[in-house]
Motif scaffolding. Structure first.
Motif, PDB file in Angstrom:
ATOM      1  N   TYR A   3      10.062  -1.479  67.176  1.00 43.73           N
ATOM      2  CA  TYR A   3      11.056  -1.705  68.223  1.00 43.73           C
ATOM      3  C   TYR A   3      11.916  -0.455  68.344  1.00 43.73           C
ATOM      4  O   TYR A   3      12.452   0.041  67.358  1.00 43.73           O
ATOM      5  N   GLY A   5      15.176   1.127  70.729  1.00 42.05           N
ATOM      6  CA  GLY A   5      16.218   0.828  71.702  1.00 42.05           C
ATOM      7  C   GLY A   5      17.082   2.039  71.962  1.00 42.05           C
ATOM      8  O   GLY A   5      17.247   2.909  71.092  1.00 42.05           O
ATOM      9  N   LYS A   7      20.748   3.324  74.363  1.00 46.48           N
ATOM     10  CA  LYS A   7      21.853   3.065  75.272  1.00 46.48           C
ATOM     11  C   LYS A   7      22.602   4.372  75.497  1.00 46.48           C
ATOM     12  O   LYS A   7      22.994   5.043  74.532  1.00 46.48           O
ATOM     13  N   SER A  17      20.533   1.252  79.555  1.00 52.32           N
ATOM     14  CA  SER A  17      19.999   0.800  78.271  1.00 52.32           C
ATOM     15  C   SER A  17      18.544   0.407  78.455  1.00 52.32           C
ATOM     16  O   SER A  17      18.123  -0.028  79.532  1.00 52.32           O
ATOM     17  N   ALA A  18      17.781   0.560  77.391  1.00 50.40           N
ATOM     18  CA  ALA A  18      16.352   0.255  77.446  1.00 50.40           C
ATOM     19  C   ALA A  18      15.855  -0.050  76.046  1.00 50.40           C
ATOM     20  O   ALA A  18      16.463   0.361  75.045  1.00 50.40           O
ATOM     21  N   TYR A  19      14.746  -0.767  75.990  1.00 52.25           N
ATOM     22  CA  TYR A  19      14.056  -0.959  74.714  1.00 52.25           C
ATOM     23  C   TYR A  19      12.566  -1.105  74.952  1.00 52.25           C
ATOM     24  O   TYR A  19      12.117  -1.436  76.063  1.00 52.25           O
ATOM     25  N   TYR A  20      11.806  -0.837  73.915  1.00 59.39           N
ATOM     26  CA  TYR A  20      10.355  -1.023  73.947  1.00 59.39           C
ATOM     27  C   TYR A  20       9.941  -1.638  72.619  1.00 59.39           C
ATOM     28  O   TYR A  20      10.290  -1.127  71.549  1.00 59.39           O
ATOM     29  N   ASP A  21       9.235  -2.737  72.697  1.00 63.63           N
ATOM     30  CA  ASP A  21       8.815  -3.490  71.511  1.00 63.63           C
ATOM     31  C   ASP A  21       7.289  -3.595  71.522  1.00 63.63           C
ATOM     32  O   ASP A  21       6.712  -4.222  72.420  1.00 63.63           O
ATOM     33  N   ARG A  60      12.055  -5.906  83.612  1.00 66.42           N
ATOM     34  CA  ARG A  60      11.437  -6.240  82.329  1.00 66.42           C
ATOM     35  C   ARG A  60       9.957  -6.529  82.529  1.00 66.42           C
ATOM     36  O   ARG A  60       9.567  -7.142  83.526  1.00 66.42           O
TER      37      ARG A  60
END
Length: 229
Positions: A3, A5, A7, A17-21, A60
């Motif tokens: 994971y 993340g 910001k 902000s973003a995340y990749y899992d 998303r």
């Protein structure tokens, strides 16, 4: 899984902000009959023009496994890719000290690689809250929704009585409205009154089994009284 993340605030009043899992499961899971993997990614941009208002947009995408329907050519359930994409536009502001308004538009589409087309759903909700001094606060919402089926259902959090949680699943076509009154009767006594109603289109009944309702309207009434010692 892995994971990541992030910001950042590149300029005043703006935030991204973003995340990749990335994940993988080495064994069987619910509705998945083989080892599989997938990913979940999100990007959100928010603008805060003042201390009492915010405007945001969010994208998303989720790719996760799900067993494909069985057939004569595929008698044993095998997992396929279940792709879901969603969009959220949100505004919250306070035009006056006692008045709050919130507007929310969310939509999603999904597809399982079994040859079927995209299925989609959306909900548009308008909230208004007004406080009459310290004695009374009124909160109301009116929303319209349209979802092709249960898999394309939309969830939107609702204000409720003290310590209660309301996140109904909206699917089919119709409208959803509720009104909540928080009344401070005395220093240690508070009363909550809530009425919610869902109206469906193109339906003659609501629910199934013992919860079947004749007609296209489902109403909910709640009352709660709290006394603080």
């Amino acid at each position: 899984g892995v994971y990541l993340g992030l910001k950042v605030r590149p300029v005043p009043r703006w935030e991204a902000s973003a995340y990749y899992d990335q994940f993988r499961f080495p064994w069987l899971r619910y509705r998945v009959g083989a080892p599989t993997g997938g990913h979940d990614a999100l990007l959100r941009v928010a603008y805060t023009p003042s201390k009492t208002s915010i405007l945001s947009a969010q994208l998303r995408q989720r790719l996760k496994p799900r067993d494909l329907p069985t057939s004569l050519e595929r008698p044993v359930p095998l997992p396929g890719n279940y792709l879901q994409q969603s969009l959220l536009l949100y505004y919250s502001g306070a035009p006056a000290a006692a008045l709050e308004v919130r507007t929310r538009l969310q939509a999603s589409r999904l597809r399982l690689d079994d040859g079927q087309s995209w299925r989609a759903g959306y909900v548009l909700a308008q909230d208004v809250a007004y406080r009459f001094g310290r004695a009374l606060k009124l909160t109301a919402r009116y929303a319209i929704f349209d979802a092709d089926d249960y898999d394309a259902r939309q969830y939107v959090f609702e204000s409720d009585v003290w310590l209660a949680v309301s996140v109904p699943a909206l699917y089919g076509q119709g409208t959803r409205a509720y009104a909540l009154a928080e009344i401070r009767c005395a220093k240690n006594l508070t009363l909550w009154l809530r009425y919610a109603e869902t109206r469906y289109r193109h339906q003659s009944t609501v629910g199934s089994g013992l919860e079947t309702i004749d007609g296209a309207v489902r109403g909910e009434v709640k009352a709660q009284l709290r006394y603080k010692l």
